[in-house]
Write an enzyme that holds these catalytic residues in place. Structure first.
Site, PDB file in Angstrom:
ATOM      1  N   LYS A 105       8.689  -1.239  -8.920  1.00  0.00           N
ATOM      2  CA  LYS A 105       9.968  -1.651  -8.326  1.00  0.00           C
ATOM      3  C   LYS A 105       9.649  -2.058  -6.890  1.00  0.00           C
ATOM      4  O   LYS A 105       9.555  -1.221  -5.986  1.00  0.00           O
ATOM      5  CB  LYS A 105      10.957  -0.482  -8.357  1.00  0.00           C
ATOM      6  CG  LYS A 105      12.421  -0.871  -8.503  1.00  0.00           C
ATOM      7  CD  LYS A 105      12.966  -1.694  -7.376  1.00  0.00           C
ATOM      8  CE  LYS A 105      13.320  -0.869  -6.167  1.00  0.00           C
ATOM      9  NZ  LYS A 105      13.651  -1.706  -4.981  1.00  0.00           N
ATOM     10  N   GLU A 141       3.889   8.268   0.617  1.00  0.00           N
ATOM     11  CA  GLU A 141       3.437   7.783   1.925  1.00  0.00           C
ATOM     12  C   GLU A 141       4.691   7.381   2.682  1.00  0.00           C
ATOM     13  O   GLU A 141       5.335   6.386   2.351  1.00  0.00           O
ATOM     14  CB  GLU A 141       2.491   6.594   1.739  1.00  0.00           C
ATOM     15  CG  GLU A 141       1.197   7.012   1.046  1.00  0.00           C
ATOM     16  CD  GLU A 141       0.256   5.873   0.713  1.00  0.00           C
ATOM     17  OE1 GLU A 141       0.660   4.699   0.870  1.00  0.00           O
ATOM     18  OE2 GLU A 141      -0.864   6.142   0.283  1.00  0.00           O
ATOM     19  N   CYS A 170       3.704   1.544   9.208  1.00  0.00           N
ATOM     20  CA  CYS A 170       3.903   2.998   9.262  1.00  0.00           C
ATOM     21  C   CYS A 170       2.949   3.663  10.242  1.00  0.00           C
ATOM     22  O   CYS A 170       3.259   4.698  10.808  1.00  0.00           O
ATOM     23  CB  CYS A 170       3.713   3.586   7.874  1.00  0.00           C
ATOM     24  SG  CYS A 170       2.129   3.114   7.157  1.00  0.00           S
ATOM     25  N   GLU A 183      11.818   7.485  13.927  1.00  0.00           N
ATOM     26  CA  GLU A 183      11.030   6.287  13.642  1.00  0.00           C
ATOM     27  C   GLU A 183      11.930   5.059  13.778  1.00  0.00           C
ATOM     28  O   GLU A 183      12.991   4.992  13.158  1.00  0.00           O
ATOM     29  CB  GLU A 183      10.477   6.339  12.212  1.00  0.00           C
ATOM     30  CG  GLU A 183       9.632   5.122  11.874  1.00  0.00           C
ATOM     31  CD  GLU A 183       9.219   5.066  10.406  1.00  0.00           C
ATOM     32  OE1 GLU A 183      10.087   5.223   9.527  1.00  0.00           O
ATOM     33  OE2 GLU A 183       8.023   4.849  10.156  1.00  0.00           O
TER      34      GLU A 183
HETATM   35  P1  NAD Z   1      12.858   2.443   1.912  1.00  0.00           P
HETATM   36  O1  NAD Z   1      12.621   3.883   1.700  1.00  0.00           O
HETATM   37  O2  NAD Z   1      14.185   1.994   2.383  1.00  0.00           O
HETATM   38  O3  NAD Z   1      12.602   1.635   0.564  1.00  0.00           O
HETATM   39  C1  NAD Z   1      11.386   1.704  -0.127  1.00  0.00           C
HETATM   40  C2  NAD Z   1      11.608   1.451  -1.598  1.00  0.00           C
HETATM   41  O4  NAD Z   1      12.354   2.522  -2.156  1.00  0.00           O
HETATM   42  C3  NAD Z   1      12.392   0.175  -1.895  1.00  0.00           C
HETATM   43  O5  NAD Z   1      11.802  -0.439  -3.023  1.00  0.00           O
HETATM   44  C4  NAD Z   1      13.773   0.701  -2.197  1.00  0.00           C
HETATM   45  O6  NAD Z   1      14.532  -0.140  -3.034  1.00  0.00           O
HETATM   46  C5  NAD Z   1      13.440   1.999  -2.917  1.00  0.00           C
HETATM   47  N1  NAD Z   1      14.505   3.000  -2.920  1.00  0.00           N
HETATM   48  C6  NAD Z   1      15.448   3.228  -1.961  1.00  0.00           C
HETATM   49  N2  NAD Z   1      16.229   4.275  -2.336  1.00  0.00           N
HETATM   50  C7  NAD Z   1      15.766   4.711  -3.541  1.00  0.00           C
HETATM   51  C8  NAD Z   1      16.166   5.749  -4.442  1.00  0.00           C
HETATM   52  N3  NAD Z   1      17.182   6.573  -4.173  1.00  0.00           N
HETATM   53  N4  NAD Z   1      15.480   5.906  -5.601  1.00  0.00           N
HETATM   54  C9  NAD Z   1      14.432   5.100  -5.877  1.00  0.00           C
HETATM   55  N5  NAD Z   1      14.026   4.093  -5.079  1.00  0.00           N
HETATM   56  C10 NAD Z   1      14.677   3.901  -3.919  1.00  0.00           C
HETATM   57  O7  NAD Z   1      11.695   1.947   2.892  1.00  0.00           O
HETATM   58  P2  NAD Z   1      11.517   0.498   3.527  1.00  0.00           P
HETATM   59  O8  NAD Z   1      12.585   0.305   4.546  1.00  0.00           O
HETATM   60  O9  NAD Z   1      11.348  -0.496   2.429  1.00  0.00           O
HETATM   61  O10 NAD Z   1      10.097   0.626   4.251  1.00  0.00           O
HETATM   62  C11 NAD Z   1       9.936   1.100   5.546  1.00  0.00           C
HETATM   63  C12 NAD Z   1       9.506   2.562   5.539  1.00  0.00           C
HETATM   64  O11 NAD Z   1       8.296   2.692   4.807  1.00  0.00           O
HETATM   65  C13 NAD Z   1       9.211   3.104   6.915  1.00  0.00           C
HETATM   66  O12 NAD Z   1       9.749   4.391   7.045  1.00  0.00           O
HETATM   67  C14 NAD Z   1       7.693   3.180   6.947  1.00  0.00           C
HETATM   68  O13 NAD Z   1       7.157   4.122   7.846  1.00  0.00           O
HETATM   69  C15 NAD Z   1       7.382   3.513   5.539  1.00  0.00           C
HETATM   70  N6  NAD Z   1       6.007   3.159   5.189  1.00  0.00           N
HETATM   71  C16 NAD Z   1       5.086   4.156   5.078  1.00  0.00           C
HETATM   72  C17 NAD Z   1       3.762   3.857   4.788  1.00  0.00           C
HETATM   73  C18 NAD Z   1       2.728   4.946   4.676  1.00  0.00           C
HETATM   74  O14 NAD Z   1       1.659   4.666   4.167  1.00  0.00           O
HETATM   75  N7  NAD Z   1       2.990   6.161   5.124  1.00  0.00           N
HETATM   76  C19 NAD Z   1       3.380   2.527   4.601  1.00  0.00           C
HETATM   77  C20 NAD Z   1       4.339   1.531   4.715  1.00  0.00           C
HETATM   78  C21 NAD Z   1       5.659   1.861   5.009  1.00  0.00           C
END
Ligand code: NAD
Length: 487
Positions: free
Chosen positions: A179, A255, A289, A391
């Protein structure tokens, strides 16, 4: 405009039965990039069923050498489609072409190759056991695929992230339902199509589009036949996914977010430190991140460091992502821009001095509707300010002076996140001391985001659960079975 982007299930492009779609708008200019078919519960169920079928059938029963051969073909095919993948990734994210070309797209094939080689070389243990009859027993372990893996990805590094998870998941013999983020649906779908062309059997890689709650993300993580969930994204989304995974006690690998510190000692190579902190704060417009939003600089070089950072931030080239000279792109969306700009305002309310930026850059009319913000540097924020604790995930950092090693370690550790730190010093003993005392999963000394994919990657605290990378990925994506043979 492109034709509607469809879900990819069991080797075929599938329109959601509901007919529902959503629109992906360009980060750079606000125009419609893509209309996307939104999977409902039925499409998610079909994708999981296809993955189950492929697991029991062609993929699950395939000899490891044959599987590795197919995955190598996929890696080669990804390399041969670099231009198409690059264009799609830039259209979805707005990231500068130089960045996507140098980092995101080449990492795709690399993510497959490294894990194919690791799985082929992975050892399985054996132990001899004594028995009363003197004949003994032989125990050995087998690595088996875990099953259908749900792969939930964010928007900041879409292709890099999905391949980082699919490389080891597929090499270990699992099948997947991906997804991708609703913001960046394209390259994951292209990957599934390219895999089919490379000979990967239908059902091994399925892609469903949609959002999180009450949409494809939630339908997938709640599906009882999903064996494990790998997720990269925000910490609070991780909490929701963990609740879903609790039903059926499915394992998760998370992550999550970060509020990373950069630490610059006065004995550093000054220019290298400015380069490194600049990259860590502003690469991908701060949407990494591992990015640094809290910079601590030892007092003797503080003023010089702030001045150098200001000059370098003002020299970033903001503009058309397809222009090779562009070094700074837009944020992912207007919604994210609103969030980042709210933090820019709050920083001032919380006492920041704006060194540079803090607003929206003047853009040419063709780019005026993009999600642009200025690279922003503050000084003067207290460690307790919300801007220093939450963040932001934007191109901004606060630079604060410090006076001693103990003080800076205490301040760097004063966060519930624990992803990464970058430390700049030429004192070797100090470098090792600090690395040991900072509570994070990743410490870079005189570098930032320098990755060997065989090393563990992940964070502690609010930054994640578990590690991926190297053998840690093999452990998450496989189930160890012990076989005991009485001799
Ligand atoms: P997000 O959590 O909003 O979304 C990530 C994914 O989760 C999307 O595909 C979204 O549709 C899905 N999602 C959202 N709610 C859900 C639910 N209830 N059930 C299942 N799936 C769901 O994150 P984002 O805004 O896309 O990305 C940014 C975040 O990602 C930042 O916090 C960043 O730090 C983090 N990030 C972490 C790493 C790492 O390796 N630690 C790497 C990249 C990004």
């Amino acid at each position: 405009m492109q034709p509607t982007l469809l879900n990819f299930i069991n080797g075929h492009a599938v329109t959601a039965a509901s007919g529902r779609t959503f629109d992906r708008l360009s980060s750079a200019d606000g125009t419609l990039v893509q209309r996307v078919s939104e999977a409902g519960e039925a499409e998610v169920a079909a994708a999981v069923a296809a993955a189950r079928h492929a697991l029991r059938g062609p993929w699950g029963t395939m000899d490891i050498a044959a599987r590795a051969n197919l995955l190598h073909k996929l890696a080669d095919a990804l390399d041969s489609k670099t231009d198409q993948l690059l264009r799609a990734e830039i259209a979805d994210t707005g990231k500068p072409v130089a960045l996507a070309q140098g980092l995101d797209i080449p990492r795709g094939a690399a993510n497959f190759r490294v894990f194919i080689d690791m799985v082929k070389a992975a050892h399985e243990a054996s132990y001899r056991t004594s028995t009363p009859d003197g004949r003994g027993a032989l125990n050995y372990t087998l690595r088996r695929p875990k099953g259908v893996i749900a792969v939930i990805c964010p928007w900041n590094l879409p292709f890099l992230n999905v391949t980082w998870k699919l490389g080891p998941a597929l090499a270990c013999g699992n099948t997947v339902v991906v997804k991708p983020s609703e913001e960046t649906p394209t390259t994951a779908t292209m990957l599934a199509q390219i895999a089919k062309e490379a000979g990967i059997p239908d059902g091994v890689i399925n892609v469903v589009h949609g959002f999180g709650p009450n949409s494809a993300g939630e339908f997938l993580t709640r599906h009882p036949e999903v064996a494990a969930i790998t997720f990269t994204g925000e910490t609070r989304t991780g909490t929701a996914i963990m609740k879903a995974a609790a039903e059926g006690t499915r394992p998760v690998s998370f992550e999550l977010g970060g509020k990373n510190a950069g630490i610059v000692f006065a004995d550093c190579d000054f220019d290298a430190a400015v380069d490194g902190i600049m990259r860590s704060a502003f690469l991908n417009s701060g949407q990494v991140c591992l990015g640094t939003e809290r910079v601590y600089v030892e007092r003797p070089v503080f003023d010089r460091f702030v001045a150098a950072m200001k000059e370098r931030a003002q020299a970033l080239v903001i503009g058309d992502p397809m222009d090779p000279g562009t070094t700074f792109g837009p944020l992912i969306s207007q919604e994210h821009r609103d969030k980042v700009l709210a933090y820019f305002r709050r920083a001032v309310d919380e006492g920041a001095t704006v060194v540079t930026g803090g607003g929206v850059p003047a853009m040419p009319t063709t780019l005026a509707n993009g999600a642009w913000v200025q690279p922003t540097i503050w000084t003067g924020l207290d460690d307790s300010a919300s801007v220093m604790r939450e963040e932001i995930f934007g191109p901004c950092c606060n630079i604060a002076p410090f006076d001693s090693e103990d003080e800076v370690i205490r301040r760097a550790n004063d966060t519930r996140y624990g992803l990464s730190t970058t430390v700049w010093t030429q004192n070797l003993a100090r470098a090792h001391r600090v690395a040991e005392r900072i509570d994070v999963g990743l410490v870079w000394i005189n570098s930032w985001w320098l990755r060997d994919l065989r090393t563990p990657f992940g964070g502690s605290g609010l930054s994640g659960i578990g590690r991926e990378g190297g053998e840690h990925s093999l452990d998450f994506y496989s189930e160890t079975r012990t076989v005991c043979v009485k001799l």
